[in-house]
Design a protein around this motif. Structure first.
Motif, mmCIF file in Angstrom:
data_model
loop_
_atom_site.group_PDB
_atom_site.id
_atom_site.type_symbol
_atom_site.label_atom_id
_atom_site.label_comp_id
_atom_site.label_asym_id
_atom_site.label_seq_id
_atom_site.Cartn_x
_atom_site.Cartn_y
_atom_site.Cartn_z
ATOM 1 N N ILE A 40 -10.103 -0.798 6.762
ATOM 2 C CA ILE A 40 -9.656 -1.838 5.834
ATOM 3 C C ILE A 40 -9.437 -3.139 6.609
ATOM 4 O O ILE A 40 -9.365 -3.149 7.835
ATOM 5 N N GLY A 41 -9.318 -4.226 5.843
ATOM 6 C CA GLY A 41 -9.093 -5.535 6.456
ATOM 7 C C GLY A 41 -9.748 -6.610 5.611
ATOM 8 O O GLY A 41 -10.611 -6.315 4.774
ATOM 9 N N PRO A 42 -9.346 -7.864 5.782
ATOM 10 C CA PRO A 42 -9.911 -8.949 4.967
ATOM 11 C C PRO A 42 -11.401 -9.158 5.227
ATOM 12 O O PRO A 42 -11.930 -8.705 6.239
ATOM 13 N N ASN A 217 -10.635 -1.692 -1.395
ATOM 14 C CA ASN A 217 -9.740 -1.153 -2.407
ATOM 15 C C ASN A 217 -8.623 -0.353 -1.729
ATOM 16 O O ASN A 217 -8.839 0.748 -1.222
ATOM 17 N N MET A 218 -7.415 -0.912 -1.709
ATOM 18 C CA MET A 218 -6.297 -0.268 -1.019
ATOM 19 C C MET A 218 -5.951 1.084 -1.638
ATOM 20 O O MET A 218 -5.623 2.036 -0.932
ATOM 21 N N GLN A 219 -6.017 1.160 -2.981
ATOM 22 C CA GLN A 219 -5.714 2.435 -3.642
ATOM 23 C C GLN A 219 -6.723 3.496 -3.220
ATOM 24 O O GLN A 219 -6.369 4.646 -2.989
ATOM 25 N N ASN A 240 -3.864 4.683 12.388
ATOM 26 C CA ASN A 240 -2.916 5.799 12.307
ATOM 27 C C ASN A 240 -3.294 6.688 11.137
ATOM 28 O O ASN A 240 -4.259 6.415 10.424
ATOM 29 N N LYS A 241 -2.503 7.732 10.930
ATOM 30 C CA LYS A 241 -2.665 8.526 9.707
ATOM 31 C C LYS A 241 -2.426 7.597 8.524
ATOM 32 O O LYS A 241 -1.587 6.684 8.590
ATOM 33 N N THR A 242 -3.154 7.839 7.441
ATOM 34 C CA THR A 242 -3.139 6.914 6.298
ATOM 35 C C THR A 242 -1.742 6.693 5.733
ATOM 36 O O THR A 242 -1.356 5.563 5.436
ATOM 37 N N ASP A 243 -0.958 7.764 5.587
ATOM 38 C CA ASP A 243 0.384 7.583 4.994
ATOM 39 C C ASP A 243 1.257 6.683 5.867
ATOM 40 O O ASP A 243 2.056 5.897 5.367
ATOM 41 N N TYR A 257 -0.956 -7.019 4.623
ATOM 42 C CA TYR A 257 -2.276 -6.778 4.002
ATOM 43 C C TYR A 257 -2.215 -5.633 2.988
ATOM 44 O O TYR A 257 -2.695 -5.791 1.862
ATOM 45 N N VAL A 258 -1.615 -4.513 3.359
ATOM 46 C CA VAL A 258 -1.623 -3.360 2.437
ATOM 47 C C VAL A 258 -0.726 -3.589 1.223
ATOM 48 O O VAL A 258 -0.916 -2.964 0.193
ATOM 49 N N THR A 259 0.231 -4.512 1.344
ATOM 50 C CA THR A 259 1.087 -4.812 0.184
ATOM 51 C C THR A 259 0.551 -5.986 -0.634
ATOM 52 O O THR A 259 1.168 -6.408 -1.607
ATOM 53 N N GLY A 260 -0.608 -6.527 -0.221
ATOM 54 C CA GLY A 260 -1.257 -7.571 -1.026
ATOM 55 C C GLY A 260 -0.744 -8.974 -0.789
ATOM 56 O O GLY A 260 -1.026 -9.889 -1.573
ATOM 57 N N ARG A 261 0.002 -9.200 0.310
ATOM 58 C CA ARG A 261 0.504 -10.560 0.567
ATOM 59 C C ARG A 261 -0.584 -11.486 1.065
ATOM 60 O O ARG A 261 -0.469 -12.706 0.986
ATOM 61 N N PHE A 262 -1.635 -10.914 1.651
ATOM 62 C CA PHE A 262 -2.792 -11.728 1.995
ATOM 63 C C PHE A 262 -4.029 -10.821 1.974
ATOM 64 O O PHE A 262 -3.925 -9.624 1.967
ATOM 65 N N GLY A 263 -5.221 -11.426 1.963
ATOM 66 C CA GLY A 263 -6.409 -10.597 1.922
ATOM 67 C C GLY A 263 -7.646 -11.443 1.770
ATOM 68 O O GLY A 263 -8.727 -10.952 1.838
#
Length: 263
Positions: A40-42, A217-219, A240-243, A257-263
């Motif tokens: 994942i990443g922008p 898609n983070m989900q 790391n492990k996904t969780d 990034y994972v909480t949607g503050r930037f992307g």
């Protein structure tokens, strides 16, 4: 039982022929056997560039340069081989059979559904029609498209829906029995129902194949993968492990990034 690394990326850098600056810088990443690793990443952070390095697809365009190591486990010898040292065209073809790739946009060949899957088998030198037929059927069943395709095998693959075409492309790759399957945003062009079908299929395939998926898609990353790698500006910022990546990341940038503050 210890987890086994099937692909070990060490201090890997990559520079496009058209650029002075490396697109990837000193990336380290282990890919575990029979696990799903999400990248994942922008946009523009190097995810697809890294993915396409893992079966040397960049070699189709001259002048790109690699540094570091990408070590692929040879299951017969139980030793690692650095795929960046492969020189012969034949060795690269064999590599791409072992490390298959599915692109963002479905890429069926303009031929029948059956011939799409049989094509790679014939390239492998298989001539026995009974064996080819058996492998095609098994690949279509394993890719969850047999029920929709079994009465249309002689029809053009171009007549399938987008989601069906993508599953056919997966069947084409699976028929060659790859050890690793690389998926570059495989559902970004698909509707939610087709996306669900592909995700279910990918979860099923990891019993036999190690999978690396690039996704925006983070989900999707959180529900599908076992491990997650967060990339930023050509560097591997956190892995790391996904969780842990989604619930307790070490880096502030990962959390943002994972909480949607930037992307």
């Amino acid at each position: 039982m210890a987890k086994q690394i099937i692909l070990d990326i060490k201090n890997f850098s990559f520079t496009y022929a058209s650029s002075q600056k490396p697109a990837l810088k000193e990336v380290n990443l282990p890919i575990y056997t029979n696990k799903i690793t999400a990248m994942i990443g922008p946009s523009g952070c190097g995810k697809s560039t890294l993915l396409r390095s893992l079966n040397r697809i960049h070699d189709l365009y001259p002048g790109n340069t690699y540094q570091g190591e990408v070590n692929l486990l040879n299951s017969k010898t139980d030793k690692y081989e650095d795929i960046l040292k492969l020189k012969k065209e034949n060795d690269l073809i064999k590599l791409r059979q072992r490390v298959g790739m599915i692109f963002q946009k479905p890429t069926p060949f303009p031929m029948s559904i059956f011939d799409n899957v049989a094509y790679g088998l014939k390239l492998q030198g298989i001539k026995d029609k009974t064996i080819i037929e058996e492998k095609v059927v098994n690949a279509l069943k394993g890719s969850a498209i047999w029920d929709e395709a079994k009465d249309r095998l002689k029809e053009s693959a171009m007549g399938l829906s987008g989601g069906q075409q993508q599953r056919l492309c997966i069947a084409r790759a699976v028929a060659l029995v790859p050890e690793i399957l690389l998926l570059d945003e495989p559902t970004s062009a698909l509707d939610p129902i087709s996306t669900g079908a592909i995700e279910e299929l990918v979860s099923e395939l990891k019993k036999d194949i190690s999978i690396v998926i690039v996704t925006h898609n983070m989900q999707q990353a959180s529900r599908l993968s076992d491990y997650t790698a967060f990339m930023y500006l050509g560097e591997m910022l956190e892995y790391n492990k996904t969780d842990k990546i989604f619930l307790n990341p070490k880096e502030k940038l990962t959390e943002d990034y994972v909480t949607g503050r930037f992307g």
